[in-house]
Design a protein around this motif. Structure first.
Motif, PDB file in Angstrom:
ATOM      1  N   GLY A 632      34.162  43.799  56.129  1.00  0.00           N
ATOM      2  CA  GLY A 632      35.313  44.605  56.507  1.00  0.00           C
ATOM      3  C   GLY A 632      35.771  45.533  55.406  1.00  0.00           C
ATOM      4  O   GLY A 632      35.484  45.337  54.212  1.00  0.00           O
ATOM      5  N   ILE A 633      36.553  46.554  55.799  1.00  0.00           N
ATOM      6  CA  ILE A 633      37.057  47.534  54.828  1.00  0.00           C
ATOM      7  C   ILE A 633      38.053  46.875  53.883  1.00  0.00           C
ATOM      8  O   ILE A 633      38.091  47.165  52.683  1.00  0.00           O
ATOM      9  CB  ILE A 633      37.711  48.717  55.575  1.00  0.00           C
ATOM     10  CG1 ILE A 633      36.645  49.444  56.402  1.00  0.00           C
ATOM     11  CG2 ILE A 633      38.384  49.667  54.611  1.00  0.00           C
ATOM     12  CD1 ILE A 633      37.197  50.516  57.296  1.00  0.00           C
ATOM     13  N   GLY A 634      38.880  45.938  54.416  1.00  0.00           N
ATOM     14  CA  GLY A 634      39.898  45.276  53.598  1.00  0.00           C
ATOM     15  C   GLY A 634      39.297  44.538  52.426  1.00  0.00           C
ATOM     16  O   GLY A 634      39.789  44.641  51.285  1.00  0.00           O
ATOM     17  N   LEU A 635      38.222  43.778  52.668  1.00  0.00           N
ATOM     18  CA  LEU A 635      37.564  43.037  51.588  1.00  0.00           C
ATOM     19  C   LEU A 635      37.005  43.986  50.544  1.00  0.00           C
ATOM     20  O   LEU A 635      37.095  43.736  49.329  1.00  0.00           O
ATOM     21  CB  LEU A 635      36.453  42.158  52.162  1.00  0.00           C
ATOM     22  CG  LEU A 635      36.892  41.014  53.092  1.00  0.00           C
ATOM     23  CD1 LEU A 635      35.671  40.298  53.656  1.00  0.00           C
ATOM     24  CD2 LEU A 635      37.776  40.022  52.352  1.00  0.00           C
ATOM     25  N   GLU A 636      36.373  45.071  51.006  1.00  0.00           N
ATOM     26  CA  GLU A 636      35.824  46.057  50.073  1.00  0.00           C
ATOM     27  C   GLU A 636      36.930  46.687  49.236  1.00  0.00           C
ATOM     28  O   GLU A 636      36.771  46.920  48.025  1.00  0.00           O
ATOM     29  CB  GLU A 636      35.050  47.131  50.846  1.00  0.00           C
ATOM     30  CG  GLU A 636      33.772  46.638  51.498  1.00  0.00           C
ATOM     31  CD  GLU A 636      32.787  46.073  50.492  1.00  0.00           C
ATOM     32  OE1 GLU A 636      32.646  46.680  49.395  1.00  0.00           O
ATOM     33  OE2 GLU A 636      32.190  45.026  50.781  1.00  0.00           O
ATOM     34  N   ASN A 637      38.085  46.983  49.857  1.00  0.00           N
ATOM     35  CA  ASN A 637      39.216  47.576  49.119  1.00  0.00           C
ATOM     36  C   ASN A 637      39.726  46.625  48.031  1.00  0.00           C
ATOM     37  O   ASN A 637      40.060  47.045  46.911  1.00  0.00           O
ATOM     38  CB  ASN A 637      40.351  47.926  50.071  1.00  0.00           C
ATOM     39  CG  ASN A 637      40.042  49.176  50.888  1.00  0.00           C
ATOM     40  OD1 ASN A 637      39.158  49.944  50.514  1.00  0.00           O
ATOM     41  ND2 ASN A 637      40.742  49.369  51.988  1.00  0.00           N
ATOM     42  N   MET A 638      39.805  45.325  48.363  1.00  0.00           N
ATOM     43  CA  MET A 638      40.254  44.347  47.366  1.00  0.00           C
ATOM     44  C   MET A 638      39.307  44.326  46.170  1.00  0.00           C
ATOM     45  O   MET A 638      39.737  44.293  45.011  1.00  0.00           O
ATOM     46  CB  MET A 638      40.352  42.958  48.006  1.00  0.00           C
ATOM     47  CG  MET A 638      41.571  42.797  48.919  1.00  0.00           C
ATOM     48  SD  MET A 638      41.858  41.070  49.373  1.00  0.00           S
ATOM     49  CE  MET A 638      40.547  40.820  50.541  1.00  0.00           C
ATOM     50  N   LYS A 639      37.977  44.307  46.467  1.00  0.00           N
ATOM     51  CA  LYS A 639      36.990  44.300  45.382  1.00  0.00           C
ATOM     52  C   LYS A 639      37.114  45.572  44.531  1.00  0.00           C
ATOM     53  O   LYS A 639      37.003  45.527  43.297  1.00  0.00           O
ATOM     54  CB  LYS A 639      35.580  44.198  45.960  1.00  0.00           C
ATOM     55  CG  LYS A 639      35.266  42.837  46.559  1.00  0.00           C
ATOM     56  CD  LYS A 639      33.853  42.811  47.144  1.00  0.00           C
ATOM     57  CE  LYS A 639      33.534  41.458  47.752  1.00  0.00           C
ATOM     58  NZ  LYS A 639      32.190  41.423  48.365  1.00  0.00           N
ATOM     59  N   GLU A 640      37.355  46.690  45.201  1.00  0.00           N
ATOM     60  CA  GLU A 640      37.465  47.971  44.486  1.00  0.00           C
ATOM     61  C   GLU A 640      38.701  47.980  43.580  1.00  0.00           C
ATOM     62  O   GLU A 640      38.643  48.424  42.426  1.00  0.00           O
ATOM     63  CB  GLU A 640      37.536  49.108  45.509  1.00  0.00           C
ATOM     64  CG  GLU A 640      37.507  50.481  44.878  1.00  0.00           C
ATOM     65  CD  GLU A 640      37.533  51.590  45.923  1.00  0.00           C
ATOM     66  OE1 GLU A 640      37.939  52.705  45.573  1.00  0.00           O
ATOM     67  OE2 GLU A 640      37.161  51.320  47.093  1.00  0.00           O
ATOM     68  N   ARG A 641      39.831  47.442  44.072  1.00  0.00           N
ATOM     69  CA  ARG A 641      41.066  47.411  43.267  1.00  0.00           C
ATOM     70  C   ARG A 641      40.891  46.485  42.051  1.00  0.00           C
ATOM     71  O   ARG A 641      41.359  46.793  40.947  1.00  0.00           O
ATOM     72  CB  ARG A 641      42.241  46.957  44.129  1.00  0.00           C
ATOM     73  CG  ARG A 641      42.670  47.988  45.154  1.00  0.00           C
ATOM     74  CD  ARG A 641      43.867  47.515  45.965  1.00  0.00           C
ATOM     75  NE  ARG A 641      44.194  48.426  47.037  1.00  0.00           N
ATOM     76  CZ  ARG A 641      44.896  49.555  46.898  1.00  0.00           C
ATOM     77  NH1 ARG A 641      45.332  49.912  45.691  1.00  0.00           N
ATOM     78  NH2 ARG A 641      45.153  50.320  47.938  1.00  0.00           N
ATOM     79  N   ALA A 642      40.214  45.340  42.274  1.00  0.00           N
ATOM     80  CA  ALA A 642      39.963  44.433  41.149  1.00  0.00           C
ATOM     81  C   ALA A 642      39.099  45.123  40.095  1.00  0.00           C
ATOM     82  O   ALA A 642      39.318  44.965  38.881  1.00  0.00           O
ATOM     83  CB  ALA A 642      39.288  43.162  41.647  1.00  0.00           C
ATOM     84  N   ALA A 643      38.088  45.888  40.558  1.00  0.00           N
ATOM     85  CA  ALA A 643      37.223  46.620  39.631  1.00  0.00           C
ATOM     86  C   ALA A 643      38.007  47.677  38.866  1.00  0.00           C
ATOM     87  O   ALA A 643      37.772  47.900  37.663  1.00  0.00           O
ATOM     88  CB  ALA A 643      36.067  47.251  40.391  1.00  0.00           C
ATOM     89  N   LEU A 644      38.973  48.346  39.537  1.00  0.00           N
ATOM     90  CA  LEU A 644      39.798  49.360  38.872  1.00  0.00           C
ATOM     91  C   LEU A 644      40.642  48.746  37.759  1.00  0.00           C
ATOM     92  O   LEU A 644      40.974  49.412  36.777  1.00  0.00           O
ATOM     93  CB  LEU A 644      40.694  50.060  39.898  1.00  0.00           C
ATOM     94  CG  LEU A 644      39.984  50.994  40.893  1.00  0.00           C
ATOM     95  CD1 LEU A 644      40.945  51.466  41.970  1.00  0.00           C
ATOM     96  CD2 LEU A 644      39.376  52.194  40.162  1.00  0.00           C
ATOM     97  N   LEU A 645      40.993  47.469  37.930  1.00  0.00           N
ATOM     98  CA  LEU A 645      41.760  46.765  36.903  1.00  0.00           C
ATOM     99  C   LEU A 645      40.859  46.239  35.789  1.00  0.00           C
ATOM    100  O   LEU A 645      41.330  45.581  34.862  1.00  0.00           O
ATOM    101  CB  LEU A 645      42.525  45.596  37.530  1.00  0.00           C
ATOM    102  CG  LEU A 645      43.687  45.984  38.455  1.00  0.00           C
ATOM    103  CD1 LEU A 645      44.190  44.762  39.204  1.00  0.00           C
ATOM    104  CD2 LEU A 645      44.829  46.635  37.673  1.00  0.00           C
ATOM    105  N   GLY A 646      39.528  46.467  35.925  1.00  0.00           N
ATOM    106  CA  GLY A 646      38.590  45.978  34.937  1.00  0.00           C
ATOM    107  C   GLY A 646      38.219  44.526  35.145  1.00  0.00           C
ATOM    108  O   GLY A 646      37.692  43.872  34.233  1.00  0.00           O
ATOM    109  N   GLY A 647      38.491  44.003  36.315  1.00  0.00           N
ATOM    110  CA  GLY A 647      38.217  42.597  36.586  1.00  0.00           C
ATOM    111  C   GLY A 647      37.226  42.420  37.722  1.00  0.00           C
ATOM    112  O   GLY A 647      36.431  43.308  38.030  1.00  0.00           O
TER     113      GLY A 647
END
Length: 667
Positions: A632-647
């Motif tokens: 789903g798009i929601g899961l991908e968005n969460m992963k992307e936000r975590a990556a933006l935080l460097g995590g």
């Protein structure tokens, strides 16, 4: 050949009987009658009448127009049978080919094609072209399978294949023993197949009448491979069938087949037993035959007696047979009869008569030699025709093959051109799509950045509002404290002074005025206390954006019991506005998924800080999901936000065992 003609006659009568019921048209009726009549005449050997009826048949066929494939097939099979019986191999071959060339899906036509392939197989065997024999029989089997023509045609075709291997076996067994063994093996194999297809008892069906015609061939094949008991059983079955139908000609044919089979195959012939059987047949059957059939029996008995030195009987039966064969001028049989008589008279010491019959035999031999030369020439010409036809087929096949290759190359060329055009158009379309995709991606990125900017601006605004409110609250607390310390204390002291004044006053009127003042002071004191209390009560509120945001979300989804393990003061202190925004978006997406899809009863949100990292976790006790199916798009968005935080972000889930989303990022 006589057997195949009889089978053809059975098939012909069956087909014509069906036509009588289906097609009352006078021309069809006439064609039916002519088909049956010509078939019966050729079987009876009445060639003169047959030739006349065939002319009528041909004339009527030409007048009847199209749609008569089966009758044309009957006509050509008649012609091929006629020419074969006359020894005219070339015409026989041509008429067989005409039957095979008829393009029709009619079952009767294809049965007649099978008969023609079998006839050609016999011709190929006669001219020693055994490979062609086998090829012709394989063609017959393919037709049988394609049109589901039944077990009987398949059975007699396998009989013919077995006979072909028997011929090859007999030719090879002296010089080529290895090949002979293989031929014998194939003979046995095909014999068994034919036996299963033909030899079963259902005498009430027409199929039985068709099948039994080939039993003699089957029995002969079994004699060849040494299975004499099985062969004798088959001959006995034919005898019973002939007796039930009172078909004494057929009975006699079976006997002659059995006799010839035993004389050819058996090393120790039971001469006495065979002679007794011949005598019984003569007593029970011959009286029921007509003149030609009786003469045929007399010839066979004369031959048997001659071969086994019953010379007196050989003379007797040769004399009985002689008039008929003189009448029809059958030179080969006349030659044999004169030989039987000559040898018989010589044994009796009647040399003058013996010499006369020897002379007659020699005279007939000269005629036969000339005739044989003609027959050999005819066979040679037929063989030439066969090879010319096969060469023509090969040329036509090569021509058709070349034409197909040419068409194939043209088709491939056109296909390649069309494919090239398609690829060019596809490339242009893809170029346009890529441009559109780039523009769309740029627009999406721009919108995303603008949304992030707006989110940050909203958070900053909310934060500023919260800071302003906190400052105002601090100011209010300070005011409340000062008022409590100064004004409230003063009013309390004033109240005590008024009380003392009341106690010291002597005048009632003065006391009343003082009491009014006291009441006003007390009212002012109470109102002042309430105001101070109001200012103090504002101090119990917390000014945390994260707590407000998540608490509102949880209150709006009260069906699932949600536990918050978060120190919001610590979140506000340790995370900047951007980090808080991304974390809250991750947590809100995870909580939304829990409420929408988990179907659980409990959920837990946890945020903690350790070693300069922020750890977060959202888990539930719901139905879970298949990670391989998740996208789903929601899961991908969460992963992307975590990556933006460097995590990084991790998802654990099992069917009916809940879900846990956890992550970590540096602060």
């Amino acid at each position: 050949m006589k057997t195949i003609i009889l089978l053809f006659l059975v098939l012909l009568i069956m087909g014509c009987e069906r036509d009588k019921k289906k097609k009352p048209d006078p021309k069809f009726k006439a064609l039916n009658e002519l088909a049956i009549t010509t078939g019966e005449l050729i079987y009876a050997g009445n060639y003169e009448k047959f030739a006349k009826k065939q002319k009528e048949f041909l004339k009527l066929l030409k007048e009847s127009g199209s749609g008569n494939d089966r009758f044309w097939a009957y006509y050509y099979v008649n012609q091929s049978s006629y020419h074969n019986l006359l020894g005219n191999h070339r015409e026989f071959y041509k008429n067989c080919v005409k039957v095979i060339d008829i393009d029709s899906d009619c079952k009767d036509v294809n049965k007649l094609k099978v008969i023609s392939y079998n006839n050609l197989a016999e011709l190929y065997t006669e001219i020693k072209q055994f490979n062609l024999t086998n090829a012709s029989l394989i063609e017959a089997l393919q037709l049988i399978k394609k049109y589901d023509l039944g077990n009987t045609p398949k059975g007699f075709t396998y009989v013919k294949i077995a006979e072909n291997y028997a011929d090859l076996y007999n030719i090879s067994k002296k010089n080529k023993k290895d090949k002979a063994e293989q031929y014998l093996k194939n003979l046995k194999k095909n014999n068994e197949i034919a036996h299963k297809l033909l030899y079963y008892k259902d005498k009430d069906t027409t199929s039985y009448k068709e099948r039994i015609l080939f039993y003699s061939n089957l029995a002969t094949n079994f004699y060849t491979v040494g299975e004499r008991q099985k062969a004798q059983q088959i001959f006995n079955e034919q005898y019973n069938f002939a007796k039930e139908r009172k078909d004494w000609v057929f009975y006699l044919d079976v006997f002659f087949d059995e006799l010839n089979c035993k004389m050819l195959v058996e090393n120790n012939v039971d001469v006495k037993g065979l002679m007794e059987k011949i005598n019984r047949i003569e007593k029970d059957v011959v009286s029921k035959l007509n003149h030609p059939e009786k003469s045929m029996f007399y010839f066979q008995k004369a031959q048997f007696c001659h071969n086994f030195d019953y010379f007196s009987m050989a003379i007797e039966y040769s004399k009985k047979a002689l008039p008929y064969y003189q009448e029809i001028n059958d030179e080969p049989i006349l030659g044999d009869l004169n030989l039987f008589l000559a040898n018989g008279y010589r044994q009796k010491g009647m040399h003058k008569l013996a010499t006369a019959h020897y002379d007659k035999k020699n005279e007939l031999n000269d005629i036969l030699i000339n005739n044989q030369s003609m027959v050999d020439l005819e066979k040679s010409n037929t063989l030439i025709d066969v090879f010319e036809a096969r060469e023509q087929e090969r040329v036509e096949f090569e021509k058709a093959k070349n034409e197909r290759q040419k068409n194939y190359l043209i088709a491939v060329s056109l296909g390649l051109i069309l494919l090239l055009l398609f690829l060019v158009l596809l490339a242009q379309r893809n170029a346009g799509l890529k441009t559109k995709q780039k523009l769309l991606a740029s627009e999406i990125q721009y919108n995303k950045e603008m949304n992030e900017k707006l989110e940050l601006e909203n958070i900053y605004q909310i934060k500023n509002d919260l800071v302003a409110k906190k400052a105002l609250h601090t100011s209010n607390m300070e005011i409340a404290k000062n008022l409590h310390d100064d004004m409230a204390s003063g009013l309390a002291a004033l109240n005590f002074l008024i009380a003392d004044k009341v106690r010291s006053s002597q005048s009632e009127e003065e006391k009343k005025r003082i009491d009014i003042v006291k009441e006003e002071v007390n009212s002012l004191y109470e109102n002042f206390r309430k105001y101070i209390h109001h200012l103090y009560s504002q101090g119990t509120k917390e000014f945390s954006f994260s707590k407000i945001f998540l608490s509102n979300m949880i209150r709006n989804n009260s069906e699932i019991e949600t536990e918050l393990l978060i120190d919001f003061r610590e979140v506000d202190e340790k995370l900047n506005v951007y980090q808080q925004n991304q974390l809250l978006r991750i947590l809100s997406e995870a909580v939304t998924n829990v409420y929408k899809y988990s179907k659980g009863s409990k959920a837990k949100l946890e945020v903690s800080f350790e070693n300069n990292n922020c750890n977060f976790k959202v888990e539930d006790n719901g139905i879970g999901f298949n990670l391989n199916m998740a996208g789903g798009i929601g899961l991908e968005n969460m992963k992307e936000r975590a990556a933006l935080l460097g995590g990084e972000l991790h998802i654990q889930s099992n069917i009916n065992k809940g879900t846990m989303i956890s992550g970590i990022f540096p602060i």
